[in-house]
Design an enzyme around this catalytic site. Sequence first.
Site, mmCIF file in Angstrom:
data_model
loop_
_atom_site.group_PDB
_atom_site.id
_atom_site.type_symbol
_atom_site.label_atom_id
_atom_site.label_comp_id
_atom_site.label_asym_id
_atom_site.label_seq_id
_atom_site.Cartn_x
_atom_site.Cartn_y
_atom_site.Cartn_z
ATOM 1 N N ASP D 119 0.788 -1.178 -0.115
ATOM 2 C CA ASP D 119 -0.010 -0.106 -0.004
ATOM 3 C C ASP D 119 0.919 1.164 0.037
ATOM 4 O OD1 ASP D 119 -1.905 1.992 0.466
ATOM 5 O OD2 ASP D 119 -3.197 0.503 1.259
ATOM 6 N N TRP D 155 -7.008 32.464 -14.063
ATOM 7 C CA TRP D 155 -6.170 31.552 -13.034
ATOM 8 C C TRP D 155 -4.959 32.075 -12.382
ATOM 9 C CZ3 TRP D 155 -1.929 28.196 -12.497
ATOM 10 C CH2 TRP D 155 -1.429 28.166 -13.606
ATOM 11 N N SER D 183 -3.632 19.342 0.312
ATOM 12 C CA SER D 183 -3.933 17.981 -0.106
ATOM 13 C C SER D 183 -2.744 17.825 -1.183
ATOM 14 C CB SER D 183 -5.183 17.934 -1.048
ATOM 15 O OG SER D 183 -5.176 17.101 -1.943
ATOM 16 N N HIS D 267 5.750 28.051 -12.634
ATOM 17 C CA HIS D 267 6.577 27.480 -13.756
ATOM 18 C C HIS D 267 6.836 25.838 -13.088
ATOM 19 C CE1 HIS D 267 7.712 27.074 -17.725
ATOM 20 N NE2 HIS D 267 8.807 26.298 -17.255
ATOM 21 N N GLU D 269 4.951 24.217 -11.444
ATOM 22 C CA GLU D 269 3.753 23.961 -11.709
ATOM 23 C C GLU D 269 3.401 23.122 -13.019
ATOM 24 O OE1 GLU D 269 1.320 23.342 -9.436
ATOM 25 O OE2 GLU D 269 -0.294 22.721 -11.075
ATOM 26 N N TYR D 271 5.507 21.880 -14.893
ATOM 27 C CA TYR D 271 6.214 20.541 -15.008
ATOM 28 C C TYR D 271 5.572 19.553 -14.120
ATOM 29 C CZ TYR D 271 9.341 22.931 -17.995
ATOM 30 O OH TYR D 271 9.789 23.714 -19.076
ATOM 31 N N HIS D 316 9.868 34.329 -17.469
ATOM 32 C CA HIS D 316 9.470 34.345 -18.923
ATOM 33 C C HIS D 316 8.211 34.385 -19.364
ATOM 34 C CE1 HIS D 316 9.519 29.637 -19.325
ATOM 35 N NE2 HIS D 316 8.145 29.997 -18.986
ATOM 36 N N HIS D 317 7.494 34.297 -18.033
ATOM 37 C CA HIS D 317 5.916 34.647 -18.122
ATOM 38 C C HIS D 317 5.671 36.230 -17.991
ATOM 39 C CE1 HIS D 317 4.522 30.394 -17.841
ATOM 40 N NE2 HIS D 317 5.936 30.338 -17.063
ATOM 41 N N THR D 342 13.927 18.626 -22.577
ATOM 42 C CA THR D 342 12.606 18.236 -23.084
ATOM 43 C C THR D 342 12.551 17.521 -24.378
ATOM 44 O OG1 THR D 342 11.823 19.958 -22.042
ATOM 45 C CG2 THR D 342 10.063 18.925 -23.208
ATOM 46 N N LYS D 345 13.636 14.017 -24.521
ATOM 47 C CA LYS D 345 12.788 13.096 -24.060
ATOM 48 C C LYS D 345 11.939 12.646 -25.346
ATOM 49 C CE LYS D 345 12.175 13.839 -19.529
ATOM 50 N NZ LYS D 345 11.843 12.511 -19.062
ATOM 51 N N ARG D 464 -6.041 37.243 -25.305
ATOM 52 C CA ARG D 464 -6.687 36.370 -24.674
ATOM 53 C C ARG D 464 -7.565 36.874 -23.436
ATOM 54 N NH1 ARG D 464 -2.150 33.830 -20.401
ATOM 55 N NH2 ARG D 464 -3.839 32.346 -19.819
#
Lengths: 57, 186, 383, 548
Positions: D119, D155, D183, D267, D269, D271, D316-317, D342, D345, D464
């Site tokens: 478990d 958001w 959580s 950022h 987040e 990933y 970069h945001h 990236t 992969k 947007r």
Amino acid sequence: MLKVIRSVLAAFFGVQSEANRQQDFQSTSPWKFIVVGVFMTLVFVFLVGFVAWLAAN
Amino acid sequence: MDQQQRQAGVQRTVIRTLWVLLGMVGFTVALVPLYDVFCEITGLNGKTADSAQVISAQGVDDSREVRVQLVTRSGNGLPWRLVALDPVVTVHPGQISQVRFEFTNVGEQQSSGRAVPSVSPSAGARHFRKMECFCFEQQWLQPGESMQLPLVFQVDPDLPKDIRTLTLAYTLYPMDEVVALGGFRD
Amino acid sequence: MGRILYAYLYAASICLIVLSTTAQASSINTSSGFNMPPGVTEISREVYSLHMTILWICVAIAVVVFGVMFYSLIVYRKSKGAKPAHFHENTTVEIIWTAVPLVILVLMAVPATATLKKMYDTSDAELDVLVTGYQWRWRYEYLEEDVSFFSNLATPREQIYEAEEKGDFYLVEVDEPMVVPTGVKVRLLLTANDVIHSWWVPDLAVKKDAIPGFINETWFKVDEPGIYRGQCAELCGRDHAFMPIEVKAVSPDEYQLWLASRREAAEAEVAGADREWSLDELMERGAGTYNTYCAACHQPQGQGLPPMFPALAGVGMSVDPDGLRAHKEIVLYGKTGTAMPAFGSTLSAAELAAVITYERNAWGNDTGDLIQPSAIRAMLESQ
Amino acid sequence: MASETSQATLHSSVSDVAAGGAAHASHGPTGLLRWLVTTNHKEIGSLYLIFSLVMLFIGGSMALVIRAELFQPGMQYVQPEFFNQMTTMHGLIMVFGAIMPAFVGLANWMIPMQIGAPDMALPRLNNFSFWLLPVAFGILLSTLFMEGGGPNFGWTFYAPLSTTFAPPSTSFFIMSIHLAGISSILGAINIIATILNLRTPGMRLMDMSLFVWTWLITAFLLIAVMPVLAGVVTMMLMDINFGTSFFDAAGGGDPVLFQHLFWFFGHPEVYIMILPAFGIVSLIVPTFARKRLFGYASMVYATASIALLSFVVWAHHMFTVGLPLTAELFFMYSTMLIAVPTGVKVFNWIATLFRGSITFEVPMLFALGFIVMFTIGGLSGVMLAIVPADFQYHDTYFVVAHFHYVLVPGALFAIMAAVYFWLPKWTGHYASETLGKWHFWLSVIGVNLTFFPMHFSGLAGMPRRIPDYALQFADFNMISSIGGFLFGFSQLIFVWVVIKAVRGGRKAPAKAWEGAEGLEWTVPSPAPLHTFDTPPAYDPQTDSPSRH
């Protein structure tokens, strides 16, 4: 120690050969890798920052 | 592997993880003052020091001229008028200059406000040194009262060569109650 | 596997059909309708070519990567009797495919750095304009020129709510465009009155955030006369979609004429406070001012949008006979911590008097209060 | 934070494991109560998955409200203030309610089975972390019915729109983010403790499946950044209710500080939402190519590298907020560099396909769809890294297209692939191939119809988060809306597939897929409630995915 740095560098590059990888995982404690990894991240940040500073001026 | 060992391992891991978590909480709390310090050092976002600075004794660079624009704005809710009496001045780097601002309370009550400065371009912010400024503290004005307050400043000679115009904007905000957390440290 | 290919061809063909139809729709900028606009400044053209370069590099990478992938999917199918090979590592190959993207990225970074440095060089501008974002309009102040004005959405509500045919420049037209001379380096100083806004005109390749309490700067230099349109690019609340930008580039001579006419209009506006106004005059002027500056929050019928934006019709200080002073103060000086700006420093005494009179008499408020512009001017000039 | 409660739960959970791990839940309560108090990793995993499916549909309905309003220019169905609530809630629900819990659910189900553990390490904590979620999202959804409506500031909730100018319900929004954050943190602690301590004897770290590996790294990311999110919303709460000025220039604060803090969380987040997907695809591709994963070691190293680099690219945001030139260049360079691991992969997956023996069952279709469309999203990400061009892309539909390519045919397709892959293990029945294929192809068409045109409308200049737009963007928006509805309704097929598989269907053997490897395929299908009560035998020489 040099081997650890080489392995971490390989990780940054994203490529590692199986043989070296096997060697890395002979040692039981990951702490060496984590510490070196975080340290190398700082070095990396410093390097990129330096390049950016050079480019800006 | 026996249960005993596993349980000990789980407990050890959980405790270590909690330490990491605690470290990150501490780091988050530290980020706010770190950001302020970082801003002050680099002039990030056009922030200037919020207390009087000493005069930089590098001497006056007569070969260069910098235009300093002074802009004023009013935030919502304060019946004040703020006017830059010398909207543009030309100075030499290193030279100490004084400009005057006029504050007027056109409302019917005593009120207090504070002018919040911002310098653009931000790369010039840390080279804009203020020796005396009304922006270091809040002002109180009686109804109808008007006062002239000086700003004594120096553009230090290290100002990057390509900056030939500096704009200093003051936004006037009402100050009812100030909680000294995250904001001004007075 | 033909099906994957088929699906993509299908999607691509739909896109192409759309492209051909879009090309006919009225264009609000120099975009072909589906690509970044090349724009009208040296910088915007540089940005465009940078964009096209990386776009084609990315397309080339995609073609190679997907090419190998689909080749494998087609050739090494089990149904064709493919037997799995046993290799699972090859350091040389891995080093190559890491190094190649690295080199490509470095090559992309070089021109990007050069362009960025130009975009950051605001020195030696000949004209400084302070741009302030409000919920939901822009204000332009020509520093050292003594000219300032609000720029509001000009599209009528009826077009938005489908009661009228939409015009060609639906949602990207304003009542007072920002006018700039051609061939002159214009430095923009950006800030905001309430929340963060972002000033964006695609044809000028300028997008910069306007942050309350802080000042940002950027610049542009337009060579060709014309009208260049843009929009607020940072979510700023309810009417974020309804605060467009219009930059009108004119010859330097025409620009001087425009400045003179603006100053003249401003003087006439000030002079308006010298005379007595009738209730009808004030109501008519007030209705216009109200619909331009107040209706977005307090709504055309004064019903508001509680709890954020209070109602004016039938409740509160606008119907309270003793609320006149408070009413004037809130319009003139704004309210802390809300979207209510200090209009006293931005609108004329006549507009302010008219709008307060209107709010106190429209929608059945009927207080009968008549506020003269001269009274407002007296208030603003302090007793 | 609810530290006392969690401490108590934690201690009892640890002793629970000590008690033998086998005793719990087998003769506990029945019916609804059983699900409320269950400590079984499989049952909790199912709860997480069902919860995230519900959230997917709630968040999806909101997306359809958005797409309906944007079908044509003009305001037709909703008012701008409600539209803003829809965009905000859609983002929050999809990120924190659908994608993240789905990955936690998969982790709960599969990590113990893949490492041969009976478990999770802390079963009761596990139950607690799940039940925090319905509470958190119940609160979040209830804000829609409060005076002034729910959160309407996007958001990313940039201050001061989310503080001084926010609706009164914002404090409830903050509370729900706190609960969801707790959580996640508890879930992450549990996963780390499980992976590091409960592996079957003989299984070293480098013998773990890539799903376990990516989750281990993701869990560390969660521990590192969730406190930052909690911190930033706490500062908001104080600015709103206690008169502080962290983000208010009027009191000496700085709205840009909010963005720095948010993206320092935000950022990594990103990933957090994609690394487990990498793990899933790295299991499915080798299974259906019948060939070992190419470059297992490189994959692990690249994941670690991405995780570390994800902490130094956040700004970069924020290229348009007016950062100094040096900072802009730094974040441009670091962002371009993170693209390299990236890319590695993707190359590894393709090298795995090369010279394999490939079949196209539904899980494989979704995994292949992931590779193609995630790569498209990755490439537009590289474009976004170029600062001068980003000035034109930023806050337009180009960005919306980019991150939806990464998250929908990226993260969501990986989750779908995982469900089809493991459904035989969970239910004992294969999912219907025919329905599954319909689901896949309609999803692929729907996703591309929705999001590909957004690249064009964004490039052409459409910002947007707007409920209405200039006529020039009308055609692309109409296509996006049609695609959105097609994609949305196609997901009903998925629900039907799952229900059908639970109720019956073709029986699956223990090893449900010919090329499958790993301990989970050694237990019967459906997996009994308790597996690996005694640790299974494990020989790295023959069983490890990194064996020679």
